[in-house]
Design a protein around this motif. Structure first.
Motif, short mmCIF file in Angstrom:
data_model
loop_
_atom_site.label_atom_id
_atom_site.label_comp_id
_atom_site.label_asym_id
_atom_site.label_seq_id
_atom_site.Cartn_x
_atom_site.Cartn_y
_atom_site.Cartn_z
N TRP A 30 -7.28 0.35 -4.35
CA TRP A 30 -7.69 -0.96 -4.86
C TRP A 30 -6.96 -1.30 -6.16
O TRP A 30 -6.87 -2.48 -6.54
CB TRP A 30 -9.20 -0.97 -5.09
N GLU A 31 -6.44 -0.27 -6.84
CA GLU A 31 -5.74 -0.52 -8.10
C GLU A 31 -4.54 -1.45 -7.91
O GLU A 31 -4.17 -2.20 -8.82
CB GLU A 31 -5.27 0.80 -8.72
N LEU A 32 -3.93 -1.39 -6.74
CA LEU A 32 -2.74 -2.22 -6.50
C LEU A 32 -3.07 -3.70 -6.55
O LEU A 32 -2.24 -4.52 -6.97
CB LEU A 32 -2.11 -1.86 -5.15
N VAL A 51 2.97 -5.38 -5.28
CA VAL A 51 3.08 -6.13 -4.02
C VAL A 51 3.83 -5.30 -2.98
O VAL A 51 3.45 -5.23 -1.80
CB VAL A 51 3.79 -7.48 -4.26
N HIS A 52 4.91 -4.65 -3.42
CA HIS A 52 5.73 -3.83 -2.52
C HIS A 52 4.90 -2.70 -1.91
O HIS A 52 4.95 -2.46 -0.69
CB HIS A 52 6.90 -3.27 -3.33
N LEU A 53 4.12 -2.01 -2.73
CA LEU A 53 3.31 -0.89 -2.23
C LEU A 53 2.16 -1.38 -1.35
O LEU A 53 1.78 -0.70 -0.39
CB LEU A 53 2.79 -0.07 -3.40
N CYS A 54 1.59 -2.53 -1.67
CA CYS A 54 0.51 -3.08 -0.85
C CYS A 54 0.97 -3.35 0.57
O CYS A 54 0.18 -3.31 1.51
CB CYS A 54 -0.03 -4.37 -1.47
N HIS A 55 2.24 -3.64 0.73
CA HIS A 55 2.80 -3.92 2.06
C HIS A 55 3.37 -2.65 2.71
O HIS A 55 4.08 -2.76 3.72
CB HIS A 55 3.87 -4.99 1.97
N GLY A 56 3.12 -1.50 2.13
CA GLY A 56 3.58 -0.25 2.74
C GLY A 56 4.97 0.17 2.32
O GLY A 56 5.61 0.96 3.01
#
Length: 578
Positions: free
Chosen positions: A466-468, A484-489
């Motif tokens: 959730w930190e992202l 944003v990049h990490l939220c999209h995998g």
């Protein structure tokens, strides 16, 4: 063979490919070459383009070993890495890769796929003509040269010829100049010639030429230092090595050359230094010199003799468990331990679980105050502990570190947040199943225990990053982009992919690039606009259309047309009375 098959074979023979470069299996040490190439990929040795080439080199080795499916997978990864590295300019870099794929498909009996890859190469050659059928693109000459250089000493003369042809077309290209210099150095090692002065050596001349183009290439600086040292030009060699340690202290490729230089020049000095270090660790653990000793061991652990490893690891573990060390000193102990275990120490039967647990516990002691500078040690530890040792790390441990690092990124300075998120990106790539943390569904039994300091037992699969979502609203643009990049995998392409300026840099480099220690903000804050804004904006300002029309009539009325509010009121009053 059918006419179509003969036509296809004729087209394949015209392709530039490792299948057509007369690489004889008898000249290759397949097992040794396979091991070296796999290590280069695992350790990320060299620039991104070199890693992409390593995938394609290894693919051909796998084909020779009778593993065509793995070869096809490696070539696909090579294509992906090349596109990630060069973007729109990647087509000419893929000529050889597509040629290899065409030949591999042909040998697998898939003529349709082979024809498809042939057409791709032919389309690229039509799009980028060389002007002569006998002249190749410099990218093809370059890849051919690197192939000859890596595959066997028997092909060094061919590598030199190919690099020279590439330099004829692009004389100032840093990659071709560096490759030519490295080839000359290796040739002089196996076929030494007598040169009275250093400047008479072709290798020294070419190294200086390559460094004129790219003065910060740590590998070339190290090679030049080694060459000058052999000519007893110790002062210049030492100066070059100092620059090497400043530029690339974390590169395993550079580390090897530094170690070789130090073994040549300072073997006795190193023995004395390490002897002093060990005495302080064992007999003077309360000494004010302990921080300097731990930092020195962290930087030069790879130079320690193997017979000291077991005792040294026990001493480091006891120091950490004593609780007398600062966070920075503890981190240096962990860094030293894993630098040992990632080098010659990998032959030791030692379980480093306690070092993982201590780093995991230490992470939440760091914050945006003075300990923010210790994050750079954490980033170096993570690279060795998780990315390079991924085959020895469980998925549970990797997910636990990703979760705790995400939490840490919320309360450190922006440069530390960027470095931490870059480390998380590397872990997600090394452990693709960590994408469970991007899902809010519970996996298995139990629940996440954030307060537990054992990464193997805190049930990280039952939480989410959730930190992202909070970091997507961070004030720093680089942190937002990583979130944003990490939220999209952590995709390599698409709208959520990172730009070249972020994806090509290591976590340590990003930490230093975005540092605010000089009171500067990267990227710079935009200056306020000097243009004055209009007092009132245009267009309708009221939602009620009738009220708006009355306001407009009132604003445009002349002085003689003063509204009679009494009459309006009387009219309304009379009407209501009726």
């Amino acid at each position: 063979m059918s006419d179509a098959g003969r036509t296809l074979l004729s087209r394949l023979l015209r392709l530039e490919s490792r299948f057509t470069w007369d690489l004889k299996k008898k000249d290759l040490d397949l097992e040794g070459l396979s091991t070296r190439l796999q290590e280069q990929i695992d350790l990320g040795v060299g620039q991104q383009s070199a890693i992409a080439n390593s995938y394609s080199f290894l693919a051909y080795v796998r084909y020779l070993q009778g593993r065509p499916e793995e070869a096809a997978s490696l070539l696909s990864q090579s294509e992906e890495k090349t596109r990630e590295c060069f973007g729109e300019e990647s087509e000419r870099r893929l000529i050889v890769t597509y040629g290899d794929l065409a030949w591999l498909s042909y040998h697998s009996g898939d003529f349709t796929q082979s024809d498809t890859y042939c057409r791709r190469v032919e389309d690229i050659l039509v799009k980028y003509p060389t002007g002569s059928p006998t002249v190749l693109h410099p990218e093809v000459y370059g890849e051919k040269a690197w192939t000859f250089l890596k595959f066997s000493v028997h092909y060094y003369p061919k590598a030199i010829i190919c690099f020279l042809k590439a330099l004829e077309l692009q004389p100032d290209d840093s990659e071709w100049n560096a490759g030519y210099a490295i080839t000359l150095c290796r040739k002089e090692l196996i076929d030494p010639e007598t040169f009275l002065e250093a400047e008479e050596s072709p290798a020294v001349k070419q190294l200086r030429r390559a460094l004129e183009i790219d003065p910060d290439d740590a590998v070339l600086l190290a090679l030049l230092a080694l060459k000058l040292s052999s000519y007893e030009k110790h002062q210049e060699a030492e100066s070059l090595m100092e620059r090497v340690l400043e530029i690339g202290p974390d590169s395993p490729h550079v580390t090897r050359y530094v170690a070789k230089y130090l073994r040549q020049q300072h073997t006795e000095t190193l023995n004395i230094v390490f002897l002093i270090y060990f005495r302080i660790l064992k007999k003077a653990q309360k000494s004010v010199l302990l921080p300097a000793v731990l930092e020195g061991l962290a930087n030069f652990a790879h130079l320690i003799n193997l017979e000291f490893f077991d005792d040294l690891l026990n001493v480091l573990q006891n120091l950490i468990q004593s609780g007398d060390l600062t966070n920075r000193e503890s981190l240096h102990c962990i860094q030293t331990a894993f630098n040992i275990l990632s080098g010659q120490g990998d032959v030791l039967n030692i379980d480093p679980l306690k070092f993982y647990s201590h780093l995991y516990k230490t992470l939440l002691r760091l914050h945006a105050g003075a300990p923010n500078g210790d994050i750079i040690i954490v980033l170096r530890c993570l690279d060795v502990m998780l990315t390079r040792r991924r085959k020895q790390v469980s998925l549970q441990r990797a997910m636990a570190f990703v979760k705790r690092l995400s939490t840490l990124s919320l309360h450190v300075l922006p440069n530390a947040s960027v470095g931490i998120l870059a480390s998380n990106r590397a872990v997600l790539h090394a452990f693709p199943k960590c994408d469970l943390l991007l899902d809010n569904e519970v996996q298995g039994s139990g629940f996440f225990l954030p307060e537990l300091d054992e990464p193997e037992h805190c049930n990280p699969q039952n939480t989410a990053l959730w930190e992202l979502h909070s970091l997507q609203r961070h004030f720093h643009p680089a942190v937002r982009r990583f979130a944003v990049h990490l939220c999209h995998g952590a995709p390599s392409d698409g709208s959520a992919a990172l730009g070249v300026e972020l994806s090509r840099r290591s976590p340590v480099e990003l930490f230093e690039d975005y540092s605010v220690k000089d009171m500067t903000f990267n990227p710079p804050v935009a200056t306020p606009s000097t243009k004055k804004k209009d007092r009132f904006g245009g267009g309708t300002t009221l939602l009620d259309a009738d009220l708006q029309s009355r306001v407009e009539r009132a604003l445009t009325a002349t002085e003689e047309e003063t509204p009679d509010f009494t009459a309006a009121y009387t009219h309304t009053h009379t009407e209501s009375d009726t």
